[in-house]
Design a protein around this motif. Structure first.
Motif, PDB file in Angstrom:
ATOM      1  N   LEU A   1     -18.586  10.577  60.035  1.00 37.70           N
ATOM      2  CA  LEU A   1     -17.127  10.532  59.030  1.00 37.70           C
ATOM      3  C   LEU A   1     -16.888   8.956  58.552  1.00 37.70           C
ATOM      4  O   LEU A   1     -15.829   9.903  57.920  1.00 37.70           O
ATOM      5  CB  LEU A   1     -16.584  11.030  60.746  1.00 37.70           C
ATOM      6  N   SER A   2     -16.298   8.012  59.993  1.00 41.52           N
ATOM      7  CA  SER A   2     -15.879   7.336  58.842  1.00 41.52           C
ATOM      8  C   SER A   2     -16.513   6.915  57.874  1.00 41.52           C
ATOM      9  O   SER A   2     -15.071   5.779  57.169  1.00 41.52           O
ATOM     10  CB  SER A   2     -15.744   5.574  60.593  1.00 41.52           C
ATOM     11  N   GLU A   3     -17.409   6.556  57.276  1.00 32.57           N
ATOM     12  CA  GLU A   3     -17.978   6.565  56.134  1.00 32.57           C
ATOM     13  C   GLU A   3     -17.626   7.386  54.822  1.00 32.57           C
ATOM     14  O   GLU A   3     -17.619   7.019  54.031  1.00 32.57           O
ATOM     15  CB  GLU A   3     -19.891   6.124  56.440  1.00 32.57           C
ATOM     16  N   LEU A   4     -17.888   8.386  55.557  1.00 31.94           N
ATOM     17  CA  LEU A   4     -17.247   9.443  54.697  1.00 31.94           C
ATOM     18  C   LEU A   4     -15.625   8.713  54.015  1.00 31.94           C
ATOM     19  O   LEU A   4     -15.454   9.749  52.795  1.00 31.94           O
ATOM     20  CB  LEU A   4     -17.611  10.725  54.750  1.00 31.94           C
TER      21      LEU A   4
ATOM     22  N   ARG B   1     -10.068   9.931  66.997  1.00 31.47           N
ATOM     23  CA  ARG B   1      -9.735   8.448  68.033  1.00 31.47           C
ATOM     24  C   ARG B   1     -10.209   8.133  66.610  1.00 31.47           C
ATOM     25  O   ARG B   1      -8.912   6.824  66.106  1.00 31.47           O
ATOM     26  CB  ARG B   1      -9.975   7.935  69.043  1.00 31.47           C
ATOM     27  N   SER B   2     -10.876   8.355  66.429  1.00 27.39           N
ATOM     28  CA  SER B   2     -11.770   6.174  65.579  1.00 27.39           C
ATOM     29  C   SER B   2     -11.678   7.397  64.253  1.00 27.39           C
ATOM     30  O   SER B   2     -10.722   6.032  63.962  1.00 27.39           O
ATOM     31  CB  SER B   2     -13.639   6.888  65.472  1.00 27.39           C
ATOM     32  N   ILE B   3     -11.040   8.631  63.428  1.00 27.60           N
ATOM     33  CA  ILE B   3     -10.289   8.466  62.535  1.00 27.60           C
ATOM     34  C   ILE B   3      -9.075   8.153  62.497  1.00 27.60           C
ATOM     35  O   ILE B   3      -8.804   7.482  61.705  1.00 27.60           O
ATOM     36  CB  ILE B   3     -10.774  10.257  62.012  1.00 27.60           C
ATOM     37  N   GLN B   4      -8.839   8.460  63.210  1.00 29.79           N
ATOM     38  CA  GLN B   4      -6.654   7.450  63.536  1.00 29.79           C
ATOM     39  C   GLN B   4      -6.871   6.815  63.366  1.00 29.79           C
ATOM     40  O   GLN B   4      -5.977   5.983  62.754  1.00 29.79           O
ATOM     41  CB  GLN B   4      -6.860   8.456  64.931  1.00 29.79           C
ATOM     42  N   SER B   5      -7.781   5.368  64.068  1.00 32.08           N
ATOM     43  CA  SER B   5      -7.725   4.852  63.782  1.00 32.08           C
ATOM     44  C   SER B   5      -8.282   3.811  62.935  1.00 32.08           C
ATOM     45  O   SER B   5      -8.315   2.626  62.243  1.00 32.08           O
ATOM     46  CB  SER B   5      -8.291   3.499  65.055  1.00 32.08           C
ATOM     47  N   LEU B   6      -8.005   4.450  61.499  1.00 24.58           N
ATOM     48  CA  LEU B   6      -9.288   3.955  60.431  1.00 24.58           C
ATOM     49  C   LEU B   6      -8.261   3.342  59.287  1.00 24.58           C
ATOM     50  O   LEU B   6      -8.403   2.391  58.856  1.00 24.58           O
ATOM     51  CB  LEU B   6      -9.848   5.107  59.273  1.00 24.58           C
ATOM     52  N   THR B   7      -7.088   3.753  59.517  1.00 23.53           N
ATOM     53  CA  THR B   7      -5.949   3.182  59.049  1.00 23.53           C
ATOM     54  C   THR B   7      -5.066   2.194  60.068  1.00 23.53           C
ATOM     55  O   THR B   7      -5.355   2.727  61.119  1.00 23.53           O
ATOM     56  CB  THR B   7      -4.812   3.926  58.650  1.00 23.53           C
TER      57      THR B   7
ATOM     58  N   PRO C   1      -2.331   0.675  62.355  1.00 25.33           N
ATOM     59  CA  PRO C   1      -1.438   1.188  62.483  1.00 25.33           C
ATOM     60  C   PRO C   1       0.104  -0.076  62.352  1.00 25.33           C
ATOM     61  O   PRO C   1       1.166   0.579  62.255  1.00 25.33           O
ATOM     62  CB  PRO C   1      -1.355   1.041  64.281  1.00 25.33           C
ATOM     63  N   PHE C   2      -0.208  -0.851  61.774  1.00 28.09           N
ATOM     64  CA  PHE C   2       0.781  -2.102  61.560  1.00 28.09           C
ATOM     65  C   PHE C   2       1.031  -2.322  60.015  1.00 28.09           C
ATOM     66  O   PHE C   2       2.760  -2.384  59.503  1.00 28.09           O
ATOM     67  CB  PHE C   2       0.219  -3.674  62.022  1.00 28.09           C
ATOM     68  N   ASN C   3       0.824  -1.133  58.619  1.00 30.15           N
ATOM     69  CA  ASN C   3       1.364  -1.100  57.838  1.00 30.15           C
ATOM     70  C   ASN C   3       0.147  -0.961  57.159  1.00 30.15           C
ATOM     71  O   ASN C   3      -0.990  -0.043  57.477  1.00 30.15           O
ATOM     72  CB  ASN C   3       0.906  -2.441  56.889  1.00 30.15           C
ATOM     73  N   SER C   4       0.312   0.337  56.111  1.00 29.57           N
ATOM     74  CA  SER C   4       0.241   1.013  55.124  1.00 29.57           C
ATOM     75  C   SER C   4       0.839   0.592  53.413  1.00 29.57           C
ATOM     76  O   SER C   4       1.063   1.584  53.458  1.00 29.57           O
ATOM     77  CB  SER C   4       0.170   2.625  55.566  1.00 29.57           C
ATOM     78  N   LYS C   5       0.374  -0.228  52.880  1.00 33.90           N
ATOM     79  CA  LYS C   5       0.755  -0.488  51.721  1.00 33.90           C
ATOM     80  C   LYS C   5       0.700   0.143  51.104  1.00 33.90           C
ATOM     81  O   LYS C   5       1.023   0.737  49.630  1.00 33.90           O
ATOM     82  CB  LYS C   5       0.641  -2.084  51.950  1.00 33.90           C
ATOM     83  N   ASP C   6      -0.681   0.725  50.959  1.00 35.15           N
ATOM     84  CA  ASP C   6      -1.415   2.185  49.329  1.00 35.15           C
ATOM     85  C   ASP C   6      -1.314   3.238  50.558  1.00 35.15           C
ATOM     86  O   ASP C   6      -2.098   3.919  49.367  1.00 35.15           O
ATOM     87  CB  ASP C   6      -3.031   1.642  49.707  1.00 35.15           C
ATOM     88  N   ASP C   7      -0.859   3.156  51.412  1.00 40.67           N
ATOM     89  CA  ASP C   7      -0.049   4.736  51.642  1.00 40.67           C
ATOM     90  C   ASP C   7      -1.664   5.782  51.759  1.00 40.67           C
ATOM     91  O   ASP C   7      -1.425   6.834  51.435  1.00 40.67           O
ATOM     92  CB  ASP C   7       0.545   5.801  50.420  1.00 40.67           C
ATOM     93  N   PHE C   8      -2.480   4.980  52.113  1.00 41.45           N
ATOM     94  CA  PHE C   8      -3.178   6.217  52.544  1.00 41.45           C
ATOM     95  C   PHE C   8      -3.822   6.472  53.726  1.00 41.45           C
ATOM     96  O   PHE C   8      -3.389   6.370  55.028  1.00 41.45           O
ATOM     97  CB  PHE C   8      -4.867   4.723  52.598  1.00 41.45           C
ATOM     98  N   VAL C   9      -3.706   8.231  54.020  1.00 43.35           N
ATOM     99  CA  VAL C   9      -3.282   8.937  55.222  1.00 43.35           C
ATOM    100  C   VAL C   9      -4.449   9.656  55.385  1.00 43.35           C
ATOM    101  O   VAL C   9      -5.400  10.226  54.947  1.00 43.35           O
ATOM    102  CB  VAL C   9      -2.248   9.971  54.934  1.00 43.35           C
ATOM    103  N   VAL C  10      -5.288  10.191  56.928  1.00 45.62           N
ATOM    104  CA  VAL C  10      -6.203  10.548  57.083  1.00 45.62           C
ATOM    105  C   VAL C  10      -5.448  11.616  58.085  1.00 45.62           C
ATOM    106  O   VAL C  10      -5.332  11.652  58.790  1.00 45.62           O
ATOM    107  CB  VAL C  10      -7.505  10.085  57.635  1.00 45.62           C
ATOM    108  N   GLU C  11      -6.087  12.972  57.601  1.00 45.45           N
ATOM    109  CA  GLU C  11      -4.938  13.920  58.765  1.00 45.45           C
ATOM    110  C   GLU C  11      -6.651  14.260  58.665  1.00 45.45           C
ATOM    111  O   GLU C  11      -7.194  14.835  58.365  1.00 45.45           O
ATOM    112  CB  GLU C  11      -4.629  14.869  57.679  1.00 45.45           C
ATOM    113  N   PHE C  12      -6.569  14.825  60.168  1.00 40.61           N
ATOM    114  CA  PHE C  12      -7.500  15.483  61.162  1.00 40.61           C
ATOM    115  C   PHE C  12      -6.886  16.653  61.791  1.00 40.61           C
ATOM    116  O   PHE C  12      -6.147  16.844  62.589  1.00 40.61           O
ATOM    117  CB  PHE C  12      -8.281  14.323  62.498  1.00 40.61           C
ATOM    118  N   ASN C  13      -7.989  17.604  61.750  1.00 40.74           N
ATOM    119  CA  ASN C  13      -7.624  18.579  62.388  1.00 40.74           C
ATOM    120  C   ASN C  13      -9.066  19.554  62.524  1.00 40.74           C
ATOM    121  O   ASN C  13      -9.650  19.168  62.300  1.00 40.74           O
ATOM    122  CB  ASN C  13      -7.110  20.048  60.902  1.00 40.74           C
ATOM    123  N   VAL C  14      -8.742  20.365  63.993  1.00 43.42           N
ATOM    124  CA  VAL C  14      -9.850  21.174  65.085  1.00 43.42           C
ATOM    125  C   VAL C  14      -9.691  22.374  64.916  1.00 43.42           C
ATOM    126  O   VAL C  14      -7.848  22.217  65.488  1.00 43.42           O
ATOM    127  CB  VAL C  14     -10.588  20.327  65.168  1.00 43.42           C
TER     128      VAL C  14
END
Length: 739
Positions: A32-35, A202-208, A210-223
């Motif tokens: 999932l991280s690769e995708l 947790r893995s998807i949550q940690s992809l970006t 936690p200290f900066n997100s200058k490109d505003d890349f957001v990952v939403e995870f739902n189950v």
């Protein structure tokens, strides 16, 4: 026959794609991280990951995984020439020519791509057999691709397997001019457990970062079963609950590119609410002499010149690494410290989050490089540092930090094909050394505050009688009370030898980085036996004195071996355990303890270990058992026979050394028991609370783990007899072979 030359082509079987997916993609988390990384490379600002019925799908027919982004999408040409060509170097070419892109490419690649091996698409096969891919580029037709990976399991050739591509002018998914890619995965390959879902979350949550997100890349995870992730610790709380925060930039020296400096340094200690009466916030910045006067990053080496030892300084350059930032939070997991915070409500969840996510991660352009910061990758050797110096070293579960590299300048940090870190070339080793040096400086500042916190919670008690002074007293008592001059002289000679060894070890350990731990162990063990000698001499029990002195000699020799650095080697488990047990024969006899060997002599289990660490672990566990057996049976007036049992059992990945007693068991929870300087022993000379901490850290050094079953149900899984269920059981899980 005349020589004939022909040319051949490789003609791979279709199943090769499946085999590549299994080998190159480690697990669902990586898949999932690769995708999601592909979404990042497509310049998406928003990516959504949805899981449906993956937890309840016992027959693997209803589970579904959907990943959708709003990136620039793909058209027919990209599908044909990039997506359908595994191993393509398209992204690598983009990286190498990022500043000279064509007009068409420049309109797409707003970010420097993370991927470069062309293998991320294999993540879809790792997750399920039936794939639907829908994608739409700006001003291009929407395309749809359907793949059933099961058709590749047939004994056909890859060239013969055809994939149909649908192209439509009127989009069905991406309407109103929107772009992006949707991947729908069905016929999942396995039923997911709650643990699987939480791990991926947790893995998807940690992809970006936690200290900066200058490109505003957001990952939403739902189950669809929200309760699975609802109660997990929210990392958004981290900025408000850390005790220590640090940030700095690692930059090339302006005048000499072969040198590296720490710049823009900031360190902040923020005491919890209940600490503020006795402690104050403090901030250390670049202007502080501790940083300002020691900005350069270098290694110290001892070299010999003309027979003399000299110190040499090796400056570490950033060539091939580039300037990078280092930012993080540090925590103190001591129960009393956590109780001082009114903001940490879910303490258990907080600890579990740090256990799973703690460590130092690496990011490129704010997207994570695996597997740095993962539990199985202690890339900065923090676990071993904790073994050597537990009071001042930072453990992986105490820190959450991020290193952010510049993609275009860190080209010599080359990612492995299997996406499990960087190739360990010279550049990587330099990078690692730089990070460790900076972290050591931060740890020094942290320890200044930690000592103040400890002073609030713990009343320090100094021992008034060391093992060295005890030996002197014993020698005087021997002269006074032992009439036989031959026995007297022999005992004093032995004690002199012990005293010399003790002095040598003490001097050695006080100079070493591990003095806090190792000196405590030797003092702890020696004081026990020397005190017993003193008692025997005063009571003129000379019939056992020589045996006791010999036992002390054996113990000292065993302890000295603990501090000799040994390489890992293979040992027969039965012989190893028997050798360790022999050093306790006298103490078993003295304390009237019945020893049970639960394993057979013909057990062929092997251990691949660093001998000294495992020997020290067994020493500490049995010593604890002896103490608590005495304590328990004195309270209960010796109603039962004191017993210690050792067994060896194999499991899938481990050889388990199981040590049990029939005493009182653990009086504190396991998490507290393995923390340093935590003990329920009341008297100051009975223990320092470092034994199980040593064992826990020593197991990590050996790629193993310490496991303490508490309930009877847990113990029964290891065939623990009924008479030992009440007492303590400690299991050393040692990997059968090195990873």
């Amino acid at each position: 026959m005349k020589e004939k030359k022909i040319t051949l082509n490789f003609n791979p079987k279709a199943r090769l794609l499946l085999q590549l997916g299994d080998q190159l993609i480690k697990n669902e988390k990586v898949a999932l991280s690769e995708l999601v990384k592909n979404s990042y490379d497509a310049c998406a600002r928003y990516t959504k990951v949805n899981l449906y019925k993956v937890h309840t799908d016992k027959h693997l027919t209803q589970g579904k995984i959907i990943i959708q982004d709003d990136g620039f999408g793909m058209d027919k040409k990209i599908i044909e020439t990039v997506w359908m060509e595994p191993g393509t170097n398209n992204k690598e070419n983009i990286k190498n020519n990022f500043n000279n892109l064509s007009k068409e490419e420049d309109n797409l690649w707003k970010r420097l791509p993370i991927g470069e091996k062309g293998i991320g698409r294999f993540g879809v096969h790792k997750l399920g057999y039936k794939i639907k891919l829908i994608s739409k580029m700006k001003n291009k037709n929407e395309i749809e691709l359907n793949i059933n990976w099961r058709q590749f399991e047939q004994d056909s050739y890859l060239l013969d397997e055809k994939i149909e591509l649908l192209e439509r002018e009127e989009p069905k998914k991406f309407l109103n001019g929107t772009t992006g890619t949707l991947i729908e995965i069905e016929n999942i390959r396995k039923q997911w457990t709650i643990s699987d879902i939480r791990e991926v979350y947790r893995s998807i949550q940690s992809l970006t970062s936690p200290f900066n997100s200058k490109d505003d890349f957001v990952v939403e995870f739902n189950v669809d079963e929200n309760k699975i992730i609802d109660n997990l610790f929210d990392p958004l709380e981290l900025p408000d609950i850390n005790l220590w925060y640090f940030r700095c930039d690692i930059l090339e020296d302006e005048n000499d590119k072969s040198k590296t400096r720490i710049k823009n340094f900031e360190f902040k200690f923020s005491p919890y609410e209940k600490m503020l009466e006795k402690l104050q916030e403090r901030i250390i910045k670049q202007e502080d002499p501790y940083i300002k006067d020691d900005e350069l990053i270098y290694l110290e080496k001892d070299v010999k010149e003309d027979g003399k030892k000299e110190t040499e300084y090796e400056y570490l350059p950033l060539e091939g690494i580039g300037s990078f930032s280092f930012e993080g939070y540090i925590f103190d997991l001591d129960a009393k410290t956590l109780n001082d915070s009114e903001k940490i409500k879910d303490k258990s969840g907080f600890k579990n989050y740090l256990k799973e996510n703690g460590g130092v991660r690496v990011y490129r352009e704010d997207l994570r490089v695996y597997d740095y910061g993962e539990q199985e990758n202690d890339w900065l050797d923090l676990a071993q540092s904790r073994v050597n110096d537990p009071s001042s070293s930072i453990g992986n579960n105490q820190i959450l930090a991020a290193i952010n590299l510049n993609m275009s300048k860190s080209k010599e940090l080359i990612e492995k094909t299997n996406r499990e870190g960087f190739v360990e070339n010279t550049t990587y080793k330099t990078f690692k050394n730089i990070v460790k040096i900076v972290l050591d400086k931060i740890a020094f500042l942290r320890n200044e505050d930690k000592d103040k916190i400890r002073a609030i919670h713990v009343k320090e008690i100094d021992s008034s009688e060391s093992a060295y002074s005890l030996i002197n007293t014993v020698k005087s008592d021997i002269v006074k009370n032992v009439d036989d001059k031959r026995v007297q002289n022999k005992m004093i000679i032995n004690l002199d030898k012990i005293q010399d060894n003790y002095s040598e070890i003490k001097e050695l350990l006080l100079k070493s980085s591990g003095s806090g731990l190792t000196y405590g162990i030797i003092t702890h063990q020696m004081q026990k036996i020397v005190t017993e000698i003193k008692y025997r001499v005063k009571n003129k029990s000379d019939e056992t004195l020589q045996e006791l002195v010999n036992s002390l000699n054996l113990t000292i020799e065993s302890i000295m071996n603990l501090f000799i650095v040994t390489e890992k080697d293979e040992y027969n488990a039965v012989e190893f355990i028997k050798n360790q047990k022999n050093s306790f024969n006298y103490r078993f006899k003295k304390h009237d303890i019945e020893y049970t060997q639960a394993f057979d002599d013909d057990n062929d289990s092997t251990l691949y270990i660093a001998e000294n660490f495992v020997s020290g672990s067994i020493l500490n566990i049995i010593d604890n058992s002896i103490f608590w057996l005495e304590h328990w049976f004195k309270l209960n007036k010796g109603a039962e026979k004191k017993k210690i049992r050792i067994d060896i059992k194999e499991s899938d990945n481990f050889t388990n050394i199981i040590i049990s007693d029939n005493g009182i068991g653990f009086l504190i929870n396991v998490e507290t028991a393995v923390m340093p300087f935590k003990t329920t022993k009341k008297l100051k000379d009975r223990g320092t609370g470092i034994g199980l901490y040593y064992v826990s850290e020593a197991m990590k050094v050996n790629n193993g783990e310490l496991y303490i079953p508490i309930t009877e149900e847990e113990k029964k899984k290891y065939s623990i007899p009924k008479e030992f269920l009440r007492g303590a059981t400690v299991i050393l899980r040692l990997q059968k072979e090195e990873k």
